[in-house]
Design an enzyme around this catalytic site. Structure first.
Site, PDB file in Angstrom:
ATOM      1  N   GLY A  31       0.809  -1.222   0.000  1.00 17.62           N
ATOM      2  CA  GLY A  31       0.000   0.000   0.000  1.00 17.62           C
ATOM      3  C   GLY A  31       0.838   1.266   0.000  1.00 17.62           C
ATOM      4  O   GLY A  31       2.019   1.252  -0.347  1.00 17.62           O
ATOM      5  N   GLU A  35       3.739   6.590  -7.690  1.00 24.58           N
ATOM      6  CA  GLU A  35       3.837   6.378  -9.140  1.00 24.58           C
ATOM      7  C   GLU A  35       4.514   5.032  -9.470  1.00 24.58           C
ATOM      8  O   GLU A  35       4.194   4.411 -10.481  1.00 24.58           O
ATOM      9  CB  GLU A  35       4.613   7.559  -9.722  1.00 24.58           C
ATOM     10  N   HIS A  37       4.149   2.159  -7.848  1.00 25.40           N
ATOM     11  CA  HIS A  37       3.090   1.140  -7.813  1.00 25.40           C
ATOM     12  C   HIS A  37       2.187   1.257  -9.045  1.00 25.40           C
ATOM     13  O   HIS A  37       1.769   0.255  -9.621  1.00 25.40           O
ATOM     14  CB  HIS A  37       2.207   1.324  -6.571  1.00 25.40           C
ATOM     15  N   VAL A 177      10.886   4.041 -10.737  1.00 26.79           N
ATOM     16  CA  VAL A 177      10.276   5.344 -11.071  1.00 26.79           C
ATOM     17  C   VAL A 177      10.868   6.369 -10.106  1.00 26.79           C
ATOM     18  O   VAL A 177      10.942   6.136  -8.896  1.00 26.79           O
ATOM     19  CB  VAL A 177       8.741   5.287 -10.939  1.00 26.79           C
ATOM     20  N   SER A 186       9.348   5.810  -3.176  1.00 26.23           N
ATOM     21  CA  SER A 186       9.223   4.804  -2.125  1.00 26.23           C
ATOM     22  C   SER A 186       8.137   5.265  -1.164  1.00 26.23           C
ATOM     23  O   SER A 186       7.994   6.465  -0.910  1.00 26.23           O
ATOM     24  CB  SER A 186      10.551   4.694  -1.370  1.00 26.23           C
TER      25      SER A 186
END
Ligand code: PAF
Length: 288
Positions: A31, A35, A37, A177, A186
């Site tokens: 969760g 960006e 993910h 990214v 992160s």
């Protein structure tokens, strides 16, 4: 998008897609979407009929002095984002669903887990990752599973589990990214205050400096690592580790005569951050 909490509901959702001949893509996450993910969700959406995102802050991969309690959690925000990306199922089980009473099985990968983050954080970390990812593969039975290259060692560990246990899933590693100043995205970047946020950009600058030295033809590992170390030191960052290892099996390298992973971990302000660059060799070097 359906939000499902139980293994039984998850299996039923996959079974429906399979009956229609659909393929299944899984994006395992903890969760706090950013960006990075989203790039995994998009990659999964492009190639699969059913896209499942798991959202589970896995307690077994955190050590007692780590940030399990403070790890950012906002399921409502994450669910809205996943829905926007066209995710079909958000699998958000609680800890008792994943680790019911009597749970007593663990996956341990030897060798590649004993260096870098495995040495710095402890063996429990990759045992926790390998075990929960193997469980997710068992529950979701994906055709493809998507991981970020920022966690390069995690990708190697998961690939090794898949190979050694003959799991029928393809592991797709997606590029890191970065923020405009190069900081790798992160979930832990939210721990950085303004000073630490500025300082954190030095991690990627250090890796870039080493990559430039490598691109200029340097092949001595210590010299390449020293170029990165200088940038970190100038920024006042003392790394947990800064190491150049084989990108294939994490064995140590004295000379960069094959693809190499330059990996760094460092505490910056309140966050422990990791980053890496892969230094690739030319086709001619590979042949010699
Ligand atoms: O990379 C992560 O977010 C986690 O390590 C993972 C793969 C979801 C396992 O808990």
């Amino acid at each position: 998008m359906n939000i499902v909490r139980t293994v039984a509901e998850m299996r039923a959702g996959v079974a429906r897609a399979r009956r229609q001949g659909g393929t299944v893509g899984l994006v395992p996450t903890m969760g706090a979407f950013h960006e990075g993910h989203l790039s995994l969700m998009r990659a999964a959406r492009e190639s699969n009929d059913l896209v499942v995102v798991s959202l589970f802050v896995n307690p077994t991969q955190f050590g007692p002095s780590e940030d399990l309690a403070s790890y950012p959690r906002d399921e409502a925000r994450d669910a809205a984002i996943a829905e926007q990306q066209g995710v079909d199922i958000l699998f958000a089980p609680d800890a008792a669903e994943v680790y019911p009473d009597g749970f007593s099985t663990g996956i341990h990968v030897k060798g590649i887990t004993e260096v870098l983050d495995g040495a710095s954080r402890g063996a429990f970390h990759f045992d926790g990752v390998a075990t929960v990812v193997t469980k997710l593969f068992g529950i979701v039975t994906p055709d493809d599973a998507y991981f970020g290259q920022k966690d390069a060692q995690q990708v190697l560990v998961v690939r090794r589990v898949v190979r050694d246990l003959n799991l029928a899933v393809r592991i797709r590693a997606c590029p890191i990214v970065r923020e405009p100043d190069g900081l790798a995205m992160s979930s832990r970047n939210v721990y950085l205050d303004a000073d630490a946020r500025r300082q954190a950009a030095a991690l990627n600058r250090a890796l870039d400096a080493a990559a430039s030295v490598h691109e200029a033809g340097e092949r001595d590992a210590a010299t390449i690592v020293a170029a990165a170390a200088r940038v970190l030191s100038h920024a006042g960052i003392r790394p947990d580790y800064l190491e150049l290892r084989s990108a294939e099996d994490l064995s140590p390298l004295e000379r960069v005569d094959r693809d190499a992973l330059l990996a760094v971990a460092a505490r910056v302000g309140a966050a422990r951050l990791i980053d890496n660059h892969v230094l690739t060799i030319t086709a001619e070097e590979g042949e010699s």
